[in-house]
Scaffold this active site. Structure first.
Site, short mmCIF file in Angstrom:
data_model
loop_
_atom_site.label_atom_id
_atom_site.label_comp_id
_atom_site.label_asym_id
_atom_site.label_seq_id
_atom_site.Cartn_x
_atom_site.Cartn_y
_atom_site.Cartn_z
N LYS A 244 0.83 -1.21 0.00
CA LYS A 244 0.00 0.00 0.00
C LYS A 244 0.87 1.26 0.00
CE LYS A 244 -3.19 -2.86 -0.03
NZ LYS A 244 -2.25 -3.99 -0.19
N HIS B 115 -22.97 16.19 2.29
CA HIS B 115 -22.81 16.62 0.90
C HIS B 115 -21.76 17.74 0.84
CE1 HIS B 115 -23.86 17.79 -3.19
NE2 HIS B 115 -23.85 19.06 -2.78
#
Length: 507
Positions: free
Chosen positions: A91, A486
């Protein structure tokens, strides 16, 4: 819910894993209340052979539960394959190579101009090594904090209560315990006729430490590891070709997601030769020559590369433990057969992680470890192998949990599908990273979520809302009616849930 998960796990073992012979289930259905044979004084409540994700987590949890615990690790560094030569270093390189790729190909589009970008491979590898070093030392610190005894050496059974350890300093010691857990993980699966030298023909371990970026790399095997490491070196400049015997990449992946994923990798210039068999490998010259042919037979072709990565899967590491000496049963693959409490057929001997049936994943091993010592401590533990998430850490990432559409069709389950593309997600559009989709599968009558599949940047982070939902038998409407911040990528999961039970808003 916990009891339901335990029941599913018990059924998994008794029906799927113990199918080698009709008597297997009977052999393992011994009474857990039997006493343990004593060989001298038992110095430990729990002894764990292996200090990888399953082993070290089990050791810490056992100590937290008040059990006197010793962990034996042959590597001399805790964390196992995952931390030392697997999950973590890969990773690190995936992130570093992605940063390089972004700087070279994407920054200018965002108004960030750099005069030149080049790869400093030694520095990149050093960053990876430093991350590994710090994390392994961190686990040692956790052992000290929780008073876990750490023995560095190779352990093998003398009896069900004794482990002989050849220590890394050349000595030998015997560790005794009432309960001994085998957590030795897995090793690279070799292929007939191919000798891995970790220079020109490498395993995933060698692929983490190449001294230079190869001009051409061939990856044998289109699974998680092969695609991730192929992505690393492809971003850094290698011409990568993936050779796969099967007809699809990542066979366990949902078919629709798989097709989009392969197209995405092909756009990144990764080439695929599917339904292709490797006949021979010749590394006698400067490079490597692979002779391949169609899996069904046919004309042979020679491929040339600077480096070949053998990524054909992993195999349980149980050799050298002297399991046969104490009578521990294994299956044809070398996996230790255990019951739903992780106990082998030998009382007092347990096994977890990659050495038993189930997904060969670090996080599955960790859950095994916690549940196993909870049982030993007289508590309740459970792991539902059907709800272990899987992630491919490429870019975009692919993450999934639960059933694929193909599995539901094969099982004859009536289902409905809801999908939402990231092209319609405002956050993804704002950062110009909108490749992929969310796909939800739910029961046609009850709306219970059966599977979730995500292809997107950071899909491995987004999947956990779905993991939690499925664990608690949530419906797609449950997710759809939860307020999501959002703008966020996770709104795509909400919209896919809306598409499953009703209609989405933004498409």
């Amino acid at each position: 819910m916990a009891m339901a998960s335990l029941a599913r796990r018990k059924a998994y073992f008794l029906t799927r894993n113990l199918s080698n012979s009709p008597t297997d289930a009977l052999k393992l259905s011994f009474s857990l209340s039997r006493g343990f044979a004593s060989s001298g004084s038992d110095e430990n409540d729990v002894v764990i052979i292996g200090g990888g994700p399953g082993g070290y987590v089990a050791a810490i949890k056992a100590a937290q539960l008040g059990l006197k615990t010793t962990c034996i690790e042959k590597r001399g560094a805790l964390g196992g394959t995952c931390l030392n030569v697997g999950c973590i270093p890969s990773k690190a390189l995936l992130h570093s190579s992605h940063m390089y790729h972004e700087a070279k190909h994407v920054f200018a589009k965002h108004g960030v101009k750099v005069s030149s970008v080049e790869v400093d491979l030694p520095a990149m590898l050093a960053q990876k090594d430093n991350a590994v070093k710090n994390l392994t030392k961190g686990i040692e610190g956790l052992f000290k904090k929780n008073k876990v005894t750490y023995v560095k050496g190779y352990g093998k059974f003398l009896s069900p209560n004794e482990v002989s350890v050849d220590t890394i300093d050349g000595g030998n010691t015997v560790v005794k315990g009432k309960h001994i857990i085998v957590a030795t993980g897995s090793d690279v699966k070799s292929l007939p006729g191919i000798t891995i030298d970790e220079r020109k023909i490498v395993s995933s371990t060698g692929a983490l430490s190449l001294s230079e970026v190869p001009k051409k790399m061939i990856v044998i095997g289109a699974g998680y590891i092969g695609l991730e490491m192929g992505s690393v070196w492809g971003r850094l400049g290698s011409e990568v070709t993936v050779v796969e015997f099967a007809g699809d990449i990542v066979p366990s992946m949902d078919g629709e997601i798989r097709k989009q994923f392969q197209r995405s990798l092909e756009k990144q210039k990764m080439k695929f030769m599917l339904k292709t068999k490797v006949v021979s490998v010749d590394s006698s010259s400067d490079g490597v020559k692979l002779t391949v042919e169609p899996a069904a037979g046919g004309e042979q072709t020679i491929l040339e590369a600077d480096v070949v990565l053998v990524s054909a899967g992993r195999t349980p590491f149980t050799s050298g433990l002297d399991l046969e000496k104490i009578g521990v049963q294994t299956d044809k693959a070398g996996r230790i057969l255990v019951n739903e409490r992780f106990v082998s057929n030998v009382p007092g001997v347990y096994a977890i992680g990659d050495v038993i049936p189930g997904p060969m994943l670090a996080h599955k091993a960790e859950e095994d470890g916690v549940a196993c010592v909870e049982f030993i401590a007289g508590k309740h533990g459970h792991v539902d192998y059907d709800l272990v998430p899987g992630v491919v850490y490429t870019h975009p990432e692919v993450a999934s949990v639960g059933k694929t559409e193909e599995q539901l069709k094969n099982d004859g389950v009536s289902y409905k599908v809801g999908k939402f593309p990231f092209m319609a997600n405002s956050r993804a559009k704002a950062i110009d990273n909108a490749e992929g989709l969310v796909k939800i599968l739910a029961d046609k009558e009850t709306d219970k979520i059966l599977g979730v599949h995500i292809m997107s940047p950071n899909a491995g982070e987004l999947i956990h809302e779905a993991v939690l939902a499925i664990n608690y038998d949530a419906s797609s409407e449950d997710i759809a009616r939860v307020c999501h911040a959002h703008p966020t990528m996770s709104e795509a999961l909400k919209e896919a849930a809306m598409a499953t039970y009703d209609k989405p808003i933004h498409i």
